[in-house]
Design an enzyme around this catalytic site. Structure first.
Site, PDB file in Angstrom:
ATOM      1  N   GLY A  23       0.829  -1.201   0.000  1.00  0.00           N
ATOM      2  CA  GLY A  23       0.000   0.000   0.000  1.00  0.00           C
ATOM      3  C   GLY A  23       0.857   1.243   0.000  1.00  0.00           C
ATOM      4  N   GLY A  25       0.387   5.676   0.545  1.00  0.00           N
ATOM      5  CA  GLY A  25      -0.472   6.828   0.791  1.00  0.00           C
ATOM      6  C   GLY A  25       0.270   8.076   0.391  1.00  0.00           C
ATOM      7  N   ALA A  28       3.543   7.824   2.721  1.00  0.00           N
ATOM      8  CA  ALA A  28       4.124   6.580   3.234  1.00  0.00           C
ATOM      9  C   ALA A  28       3.916   5.431   2.253  1.00  0.00           C
ATOM     10  CB  ALA A  28       3.479   6.229   4.567  1.00  0.00           C
ATOM     11  N   LYS A  45       5.219   0.469   7.935  1.00  0.00           N
ATOM     12  CA  LYS A  45       4.868   1.683   7.186  1.00  0.00           C
ATOM     13  C   LYS A  45       6.091   2.582   7.179  1.00  0.00           C
ATOM     14  CE  LYS A  45       1.640   5.570   7.545  1.00  0.00           C
ATOM     15  NZ  LYS A  45       0.295   5.951   7.980  1.00  0.00           N
ATOM     16  N   ASP A 139      -9.485  11.222   9.242  1.00  0.00           N
ATOM     17  CA  ASP A 139      -9.214  10.689   7.899  1.00  0.00           C
ATOM     18  C   ASP A 139      -9.955   9.366   7.697  1.00  0.00           C
ATOM     19  OD1 ASP A 139      -8.143  11.042   5.418  1.00  0.00           O
ATOM     20  OD2 ASP A 139      -6.182  10.183   5.903  1.00  0.00           O
TER      21      ASP A 139
HETATM   22  N1  LIG Z   1      -1.161  -2.660   8.556  1.00  0.00           N
HETATM   23  C1  LIG Z   1      -1.398  -2.726   7.262  1.00  0.00           C
HETATM   24  N2  LIG Z   1      -1.509  -3.906   6.639  1.00  0.00           N
HETATM   25  C2  LIG Z   1      -1.756  -3.971   5.313  1.00  0.00           C
HETATM   26  N3  LIG Z   1      -1.909  -2.895   4.529  1.00  0.00           N
HETATM   27  C3  LIG Z   1      -1.806  -1.686   5.081  1.00  0.00           C
HETATM   28  C4  LIG Z   1      -1.537  -1.538   6.472  1.00  0.00           C
HETATM   29  N4  LIG Z   1      -1.498  -0.222   6.751  1.00  0.00           N
HETATM   30  C5  LIG Z   1      -1.724   0.408   5.595  1.00  0.00           C
HETATM   31  N5  LIG Z   1      -1.908  -0.460   4.585  1.00  0.00           N
HETATM   32  C6  LIG Z   1      -2.164  -0.125   3.167  1.00  0.00           C
HETATM   33  O1  LIG Z   1      -1.359   0.970   2.818  1.00  0.00           O
HETATM   34  C7  LIG Z   1      -2.165   2.058   2.389  1.00  0.00           C
HETATM   35  C8  LIG Z   1      -1.536   3.372   2.816  1.00  0.00           C
HETATM   36  O2  LIG Z   1      -1.373   3.385   4.220  1.00  0.00           O
HETATM   37  P1  LIG Z   1      -1.663   4.689   5.052  1.00  0.00           P
HETATM   38  O3  LIG Z   1      -3.079   5.104   4.795  1.00  0.00           O
HETATM   39  O4  LIG Z   1      -1.301   4.436   6.455  1.00  0.00           O
HETATM   40  O5  LIG Z   1      -0.640   5.706   4.386  1.00  0.00           O
HETATM   41  P2  LIG Z   1      -0.735   7.275   4.386  1.00  0.00           P
HETATM   42  O6  LIG Z   1       0.429   7.845   3.647  1.00  0.00           O
HETATM   43  O7  LIG Z   1      -0.920   7.728   5.779  1.00  0.00           O
HETATM   44  O8  LIG Z   1      -2.058   7.455   3.542  1.00  0.00           O
HETATM   45  P3  LIG Z   1      -3.056   8.671   3.388  1.00  0.00           P
HETATM   46  O9  LIG Z   1      -3.022   9.008   1.929  1.00  0.00           O
HETATM   47  O10 LIG Z   1      -4.390   8.100   3.797  1.00  0.00           O
HETATM   48  O11 LIG Z   1      -2.587   9.742   4.283  1.00  0.00           O
HETATM   49  C9  LIG Z   1      -3.546   1.811   2.977  1.00  0.00           C
HETATM   50  O12 LIG Z   1      -4.552   2.389   2.186  1.00  0.00           O
HETATM   51  C10 LIG Z   1      -3.608   0.300   2.969  1.00  0.00           C
HETATM   52  O13 LIG Z   1      -4.042  -0.148   1.714  1.00  0.00           O
END
Ligand SMILES: Nc1ncnc2c1ncn2[C@@H]1O[C@H](COP(=O)(O)OP(=O)(O)OP(=O)(O)O)[C@@H](O)[C@H]1O
Length: 714
Positions: A23, A25, A28, A45, A139
Site C-alpha cells: 500500500g 499513501g 508513506a 509503514k 481521515d
Molecule cells: N497494517 C497494514 N496492513 C496492510 N496494509 C496496510 C496496512 N497499513 C496500511 N496499509 C495499506 O497501505 C495504504 C496506505 O497506508 P496509510 O493510509 O497508512 O498511508 P498514508 O500515507 O498515511 O495514507 P493517506 O493518503 O491516507 O494519508 C492503505 O490504504 C492500505 O491499503
C-alpha cells in the site's frame, strides 16, 4: 499473522525483512515484512520524513497514538523508529489491505449491504473508542479501513489525527484544513469555524456512500469543486430510486451522519444503537467471503500500480481519450489536496461538465477567498463549546476507569508539545531508542542535515527488498501527479553524485491538507519539503517567482496572477473579454451625427470601412497587449528594474531579495491589469459606436427600401 500481544519489537531495522509493497499513501509506503526474531509477518509503514508535510510533532503523535491504542478495531503500532530519513512504524499486517483496494480490484460498484453494515459497525466501534479517549481521527475513508483474512476490520492511519484535549497551537491547528476533501465535513472545509469529533461522523457517512457505490460522492471533481459542493450543495445521500437495493435503515443512518449542522449529527455511541447496526452480521461471515477467491494482496496492489502506470502512459493520448480515462481516475476519489492552481485547472478541464467555466470561476473565487483567509492570522481559538475541556474529559475517563490514551495525553500533554525529543519519553512510550539510528532528528533537521553516510545506507537496505522500490517508480495518487513525478525522477536521475543512486519516492503533490497550522510550516526556513507541484520540487531559492510558502503550499506570482482573475484570462477572443468585463460603460443614446439625409449607397462603404477599422483596432489592441506583457517581462529581467535574485550565502538575504522582487512583480502585474482594463474599456466604447452605426445603417436601409417600395407602388 501478527498478534497484538505484549511482545517487544526491536528498533533495529536489520531485524526486519521488508517484502512486498502492499500500500501507499500520500506520505508513506507500506510493506509486508517479517520480524526475524519472531519469524512473524508484520507490516512496516515507511513514512518518508523528507516528503512528509507534517512536522515531527505530528508524526510522533501518530506513532504515539498508535502505540497506545488498545482496541480490537484500531490498528496499533508495535513500535516505531527512524531509519535514515524514514520513520518506520511496525504494526500488524492486515492481509486483505484496505476496503478501497478491495473495491478497486473486485467491487468497483461497491459492496452489498451486509458487508457494508459490518465494516461500518466495526469502524464505528473504533471511532467510539477514539472519541471517548479524546481523539478525532480526521481521515475516515475506505482507504483507511483495513481488513484481515479472517474478516477483522481495523481503522488505520493516524496521519492526521488530532487530540481533542490539545491546547495552544495544536488546538488552533484544528481551525485549519486537515484531511481529505471528499470525506471532509463542511465545518472542516470552512476555515475558522472549528470542528470536533462529529467531523468523523460526517466522514463515516461519506465512507458509507463510498462503500455502497465504489467511490465517494463528488470524487470525479477536482478538489476545489468538491470543497464548494460540500459547502453549498445539499448533503449527499443514498438515493431513493438509484439505491433501491439498500434498506431504509441504511439510508436513514447515512442521512443522520450527513447532516450539515454538526450539532445535529449523532455521536458514535448513539449511532451504534441505530437499527441499521442491530442486525449486523459478524465480519467473519459478511466480510471474509469478499476476498475468498482473490490473489494475495501484494499481487493486487501490483495490478493496481500497473493500471495506474497504464493510465499515466495514456495521458499522452489525445485529449478525448484522456478525458474518458480521467473519469475512471477520479472515481477512486480525490484523496488529497493539491493547491497547485495549474493542476487544479487541469483537473477541472478533465471534468465533463457544461458549466466548466463557471466552476473554474467559482474555484478561483474560492481560491481568492482562501488566499485571503490564509493571509489573516488565525484570530479566534477553537470553538470552545464543541471541544470538551481537559478536566471534564478527565473526569469522564476516570468514570470509565481505563488507563487511556487521553489520560496519557493529559498527563504528558506538555511533554508532548515541548519535549518530545526526549528519548526517555520515547522509550517510555514504546518508541525505542537505538544508539545509532533511531534517535529522532531535532525539529529543525532536514534531509540535508543528516550525515551523508547515513543517507546512503538506506537505499542499500531498501534495495534488498523485493518490492518495487526503485528510482522512477511512481507511487503517488493520481496519474497527473505520477506524470510529473516521473518527470522529476528522470531529472533526478540525471543529476550527478549519490542522488542518482538514492532510492527516492517522487514528491507528492497531494496529501492531507494541512494549512497554516504550524509556525514552522509557514516560513521559508522551515523544514517543510516541497510538495506544491513539480516546480516546487526544485530548489526553493532558485524559484524566481516564488511569492510565499504557506505550509506545504507555495504561491507563485504566476498563480497570483491567475488568482487575481484578469478579465483576459479565460478568453481567447475579445468578444469574450467583453462578456466578462465589468467595466462596460453604460449605454449612451446615439448622438445625432447629422447623417439622416445621406443616402444608404454613400453611407455603406463608410460603414464597411469603419467596421474594418474597428476589427483592425481590435486585433491591434490584442497584439499590443501581448507585446506589452512580453516586453514588461523582458524589461524586468534585463534592465534591472526588478532586483535580480541574488545568491548570497545568507538565506535571510535571499528570502528578502526574493520577496522584494515578488512584491515588485505583483505591482507590475497590477499595473498591467489596470492597463488591460483601460484598453478593454476603449475597445468596448469602439464596439458600441460600431453597433450604433450599424443600427443606424439598418434603419436607413429599411427607410430606403420603404421609400423605393412606395415609389414603385405610386
Ligand atoms: N497494517 C497494514 N496492513 C496492510 N496494509 C496496510 C496496512 N497499513 C496500511 N496499509 C495499506 O497501505 C495504504 C496506505 O497506508 P496509510 O493510509 O497508512 O498511508 P498514508 O500515507 O498515511 O495514507 P493517506 O493518503 O491516507 O494519508 C492503505 O490504504 C492500505 O491499503
Amino acid at each position: 499473522m501478527a498478534g497484538g500481544g505484549p511482545r517487544n519489537y526491536s528498533a533495529n531495522p536489520n531485524d526486519y525483512k521488508l517484502l512486498e509493497e502492499v500500500g501507499y499513501g500520500a506520505s508513506a509506503t507500506v510493506y509486508r515484512a517479517i520480524y526475524l526474531p519472531f519469524n512473524e509477518v508484520i507490516a512496516v509503514k515507511c513514512l518518508d520524513l523528507d516528503r512528509c508535510n507534517s512536522n515531527l510533532d505530528d508524526i510522533r503523535r501518530e506513532a504515539q497514538t498508535m502505540s497506545l491504542i488498545d482496541h480490537p478495531n484500531v490498528i496499533k503500532s508495535f513500535c516505531s523508529f527512524v531509519v535514515d530519513s524514514y520513520l518506520w512504524v511496525v504494526m500488524p499486517f492486515m492481509a486483505e489491505g484496505s476496503c478501497l483496494h478491495l473495491m478497486k480490484i473486485a467491487y468497483p460498484d461497491g459492496f452489498e449491504e451486509s458487508a457494508i453494515c459490518s465494516m461500518l459497525k466495526e469502524t464505528l466501534k473504533a471511532l467510539e473508542y477514539l472519541h471517548r479517549h479524546g481523539h478525532i481521527h480526521r481521515d475516515v475513508k475506505a482507504g483507511n479501513i483495513l481488513l484481515d483474512t479472517n474478516g477483522i476490520v481495523k481503522l488505520g492511519d493516524f496521519g492526521v489525527s488530532a487530540c481533542m484535549f490539545d491546547s495552544g497551537d495544536r488546538q488552533r491547528s484544528r481551525n485549519t484544513f486537515v484531511g481529505t476533501p471528499c470525506w471532509m465535513a463542511p465545518e472542516v472545509l470552512q476555515p475558522g469555524t472549528g470542528y470536533d469529533f462529529k467531523a468523523d461522523i460526517w466522514s463515516l457517512g461519506i465512507t458509507a456512500l463510498e462503500l455502497a457505490h465504489g467511490h465517494a460522492p463528488f470524487s470525479k471533481y477536482p478538489p476545489m469543486k468538491v470543497l464548494l459542493m460540500t459547502i453549498q450543495n445539499a448533503p449527499p445521500g443514498l438515493d431513493y430510486d438509484r439505491d433501491k437495493k439498500f434498506s431504509k435503515s441504511f439510508k436513514e443512518m447515512v442521512a443522520m451522519c450527513l447532516v450539515k449542522d454538526q450539532n445535529k449529527r449523532p455521536t458514535a455511541e448513539k449511532l451504534l444503537k441505530h437499527s441499521f447496526f442491530k442486525n449486523a452480521k459478524p465480519p467473519e461471515l459478511s466480510v471474509k467471503k469478499l476476498f475468498a477467491d482473490l490473489p494475495p494482496l501484494w499481487h493486487r496492489v501490483k495490478a493496481l500500480q500497473l493500471k495506474d502506470a497504464a493510465q499515466l502512459a495514456l495521458k499522452k493520448m489525445p485529449s478525448s481519450e484522456q478525458e474518458a480515462l480521467s473519469q475512471s481516475e477520479y472515481q477512486r476519489g480525490v484523496s488529497a489536496w493539491n493547491f497547485d492552481l495549474e493542476d487544479l485547472k487541469l483537473q477541472a478541464s478533465l471534468v465533463h461538465d457544461d458549466d466548466d467555466i463557471q466552476e473554474i470561476k467559482e474555484e478561483d473565487e474560492a481560491m481568492k477567498a482562501y488566499m485571503n483567509y490564509k493571509e489573516k492570522p488565525i484570530a479566534s481559538p477553537y470553538a470552545g463549546k464543541q471541544i470538551p475541556r481537559k478536566d471534564s474529559i478527565a473526569s469522564e475517563q476516570e468514570s470509565v476507569g481505563e488507563v487511556s490514551l487521553a489520560e496519557y495525553e493529559i498527563k504528558n500533554g506538555k511533554d508532548l508539545e515541548s519535549s518530545q525529543l526526549d528519548s526517555d519519553h520515547w522509550e517510555k512510550n514504546g518508541l525505542k531508542k537505538n544508539a545509532s539510528k533511531t534517535e529522532l532528528p531535532p525539529l529543525t533537521s532536514e534531509k540535508d542535515a543528516l550525515p551523508v553516510k547515513n543517507r546512503t545506507q538506506t537505499p542499500k537496505a531498501r534495495q534488498s527488498q523485493s518490492g518495487p522500490l526503485m528510482a522512477g517508480v511512481v507511487l503517488s495518487h493520481s496519474a497527473s501527479e505520477r506524470a510529473r513525478n516521473s518527470e522529476r525522477t528522470e531529472i533526478e536521475n540525471q543529476q550527478p553524485g549519490d542522488k542518482a543512486h538514492q532510492v527516492r519516492r517522487a514528491p507528492s503533490f497531494s496529501g492531507p491538507l494541512m494549512l497554516p497550522n504550524r509556525a514552522s510550516g509557514n516560513s521559508l526556513s522551515a523544514p517543510i519539503k516541497s510538495s506544491g507541484g513539480f516546480k516546487d520540487s526544485l530548489d526553493d531559492k532558485s524559484k524566481p517567482n516564488l511569492v510565499q510558502i504557506k505550509g506545504r503550499f507555495s504561491v507563485t506570482s504566476e498563480n497570483v496572477d491567475l488568482v487575481k482573475g484578469s478579465p483576459l484570462r479565460k478568453s481567447a477572443s475579445v468578444g469574450e473579454w467583453l462578456v466578462e468585463s465589468k467595466q462596460t460603460p453604460s449605454c449612451q443614446p446615439p448622438k445625432d451625427l447629422g447623417l439622416n439625409n445621406v443616402p444608404a449607397s454613400i453611407l455603406m462603404p463608410h460603414l464597411q470601412n469603419l467596421f474594418q477599422q474597428t476589427s483592425i483596432q481590435q486585433d491591434l489592441i490584442v497584439n499590443l497587449l501581448s507585446s506589452l506583457q512580453l516586453s514588461e517581462a523582458g524589461d524586468s529581467s534585463q534592465n534591472g528594474k526588478l532586483p535580480p535574485v541574488q545568491r548570497p550565502e545568507n538565506n535571510g538575504t535571499v528570502e528578502a531579495a526574493v520577496s522584494e522582487r515578488e512584491k515588485l512583480l505583483l505591482v507590475k502585474i497590477s499595473e498591467l491589469q489596470a492597463r488591460m482594463i483601460n484598453l478593454t474599456d476603449e475597445l468596448t466604447a469602439e464596439k458600441l459606436k460600431y453597433w450604433q452605426l450599424q443600427q443606424r445603417l439598418n434603419a436607413m436601409s429599411n427607410c430606403g427600401e420603404d421609400g423605393d417600395r412606395r415609389e414603385l407602388e405610386s
